[in-house]
Design a protein around this motif. Structure first.
Motif, PDB file in Angstrom:
ATOM      1  N   PRO A  48      20.013 -18.257 -43.560  1.00 29.13           N
ATOM      2  CA  PRO A  48      18.942 -18.741 -44.440  1.00 29.13           C
ATOM      3  C   PRO A  48      18.931 -20.264 -44.577  1.00 29.13           C
ATOM      4  O   PRO A  48      19.979 -20.881 -44.766  1.00 29.13           O
ATOM      5  N   GLY A  49      17.745 -20.843 -44.403  1.00 27.67           N
ATOM      6  CA  GLY A  49      17.599 -22.286 -44.554  1.00 27.67           C
ATOM      7  C   GLY A  49      18.152 -23.099 -43.399  1.00 27.67           C
ATOM      8  O   GLY A  49      18.199 -24.318 -43.455  1.00 27.67           O
ATOM      9  N   GLU A  67       4.710 -20.795 -42.692  1.00 30.57           N
ATOM     10  CA  GLU A  67       4.981 -20.399 -44.078  1.00 30.57           C
ATOM     11  C   GLU A  67       4.578 -18.941 -44.323  1.00 30.57           C
ATOM     12  O   GLU A  67       5.274 -18.198 -45.014  1.00 30.57           O
ATOM     13  N   ALA A  70       7.174 -16.621 -42.686  1.00 30.54           N
ATOM     14  CA  ALA A  70       8.406 -16.592 -43.489  1.00 30.54           C
ATOM     15  C   ALA A  70       8.206 -15.750 -44.752  1.00 30.54           C
ATOM     16  O   ALA A  70       9.064 -14.949 -45.129  1.00 30.54           O
ATOM     17  N   TYR A  71       7.043 -15.918 -45.368  1.00 33.59           N
ATOM     18  CA  TYR A  71       6.713 -15.182 -46.600  1.00 33.59           C
ATOM     19  C   TYR A  71       6.622 -13.680 -46.325  1.00 33.59           C
ATOM     20  O   TYR A  71       7.223 -12.870 -47.034  1.00 33.59           O
ATOM     21  N   GLU A  76      13.863 -17.417 -44.918  1.00 29.41           N
ATOM     22  CA  GLU A  76      13.786 -18.815 -45.355  1.00 29.41           C
ATOM     23  C   GLU A  76      13.946 -19.711 -44.138  1.00 29.41           C
ATOM     24  O   GLU A  76      15.002 -19.720 -43.494  1.00 29.41           O
ATOM     25  N   ASN A 217       4.303 -20.490 -52.805  1.00 33.01           N
ATOM     26  CA  ASN A 217       5.401 -21.184 -52.132  1.00 33.01           C
ATOM     27  C   ASN A 217       5.557 -22.630 -52.570  1.00 33.01           C
ATOM     28  O   ASN A 217       6.355 -23.368 -52.003  1.00 33.01           O
TER      29      ASN A 217
END
Length: 222
Positions: A48-49, A67, A70-71, A76, A217
């Protein structure tokens, strides 16, 4: 964050017709530790990230495509905005980023055919004759996912209905020709005409989808 535009679509324009949709693709560097969409999302989930994706700028359709994925996938990823497509592509080729959401399918095709990148998914809802072997994100487990730049014809507010109807009929006839469709195909476009009312509804739902994503977001668009 939010989007502040200097105009209001409903107030300032007369909708005439959709013209076309343009495809986009998710490109990955050949050395990336994944080679398909499922692998990309599994990697993002496990790290993540850590996974960065490039786009052609904050608030562009390529940014929002990343985005939205990812959502929808519940992962993430880190967004890296570039000033346009060219520098983003350069960093993808150089391996500085492993993933790029590219909204121009024609430049994506050239890179894929040269073997310099791999296309793992199409971002629009329709398959592309330019990349026939690549499935859409929707076909790969995320139904309803559809991020494709589109073109439409609008006029200033208050245009007489007779003129609207004439323009709409002219556009529909023009885009039905083989010549117009082959010209569109060279830029990865597919002709898509509509009634003025269908176009108005499409723009309203498109605007609503992105407003909801931007709000949920906390995306700030300059």
């Amino acid at each position: 964050g939010g989007v502040k535009l200097p105009y209001q679509v409903e107030r300032d324009f007369t909708m005439i017709s959709m013209l076309a949709t343009l495809g986009g693709a998710i490109l990955v560097h050949p050395d990336a530790p994944f080679s398909d969409l499922a692998g990309l999302l599994a990697y993002a989930r496990a790290n993540p990230g850590q996974l960065a994706f490039g786009s052609s700028g904050v608030g562009t359709s390529s940014h929002l495509a990343g985005e939205l994925l990812a959502y929808r996938a519940g992962v993430e990823m880190v967004h890296v905005p570039y000033r346009g497509t060219a520098p983003a592509v350069q960093d993808l080729l150089g391996g500085q980023i492993k993933v790029l959401f590219e909204t121009s399918i024609t430049s994506a095709v050239q890179l894929v055919k040269a073997g310099r990148v791999k296309a793992v998914a199409l971002t629009g809802s329709t398959p592309s004759p330019l990349l026939p072997q690549v499935k859409t994100v929707a076909e790969q487990g995320y139904p309803g996912y559809d991020v494709a730049p589109w073109m439409g014809l609008v006029a200033p507010a208050g245009l007489a209905q007779t003129r609207v109807d004439l323009l709409q009929r002219t556009v529909a006839a023009g885009l039905a020709t083989a010549q117009a469709q082959s010209r569109l195909a060279t830029i990865g476009g597919v002709a898509k005409t509509s009634s003025p009312e269908e176009f108005r509804r499409f723009v309203a739902s498109d605007t609503q989808q992105w407003a909801a994503l931007i709000k949920s977001n906390h995306i700030t668009i300059q």
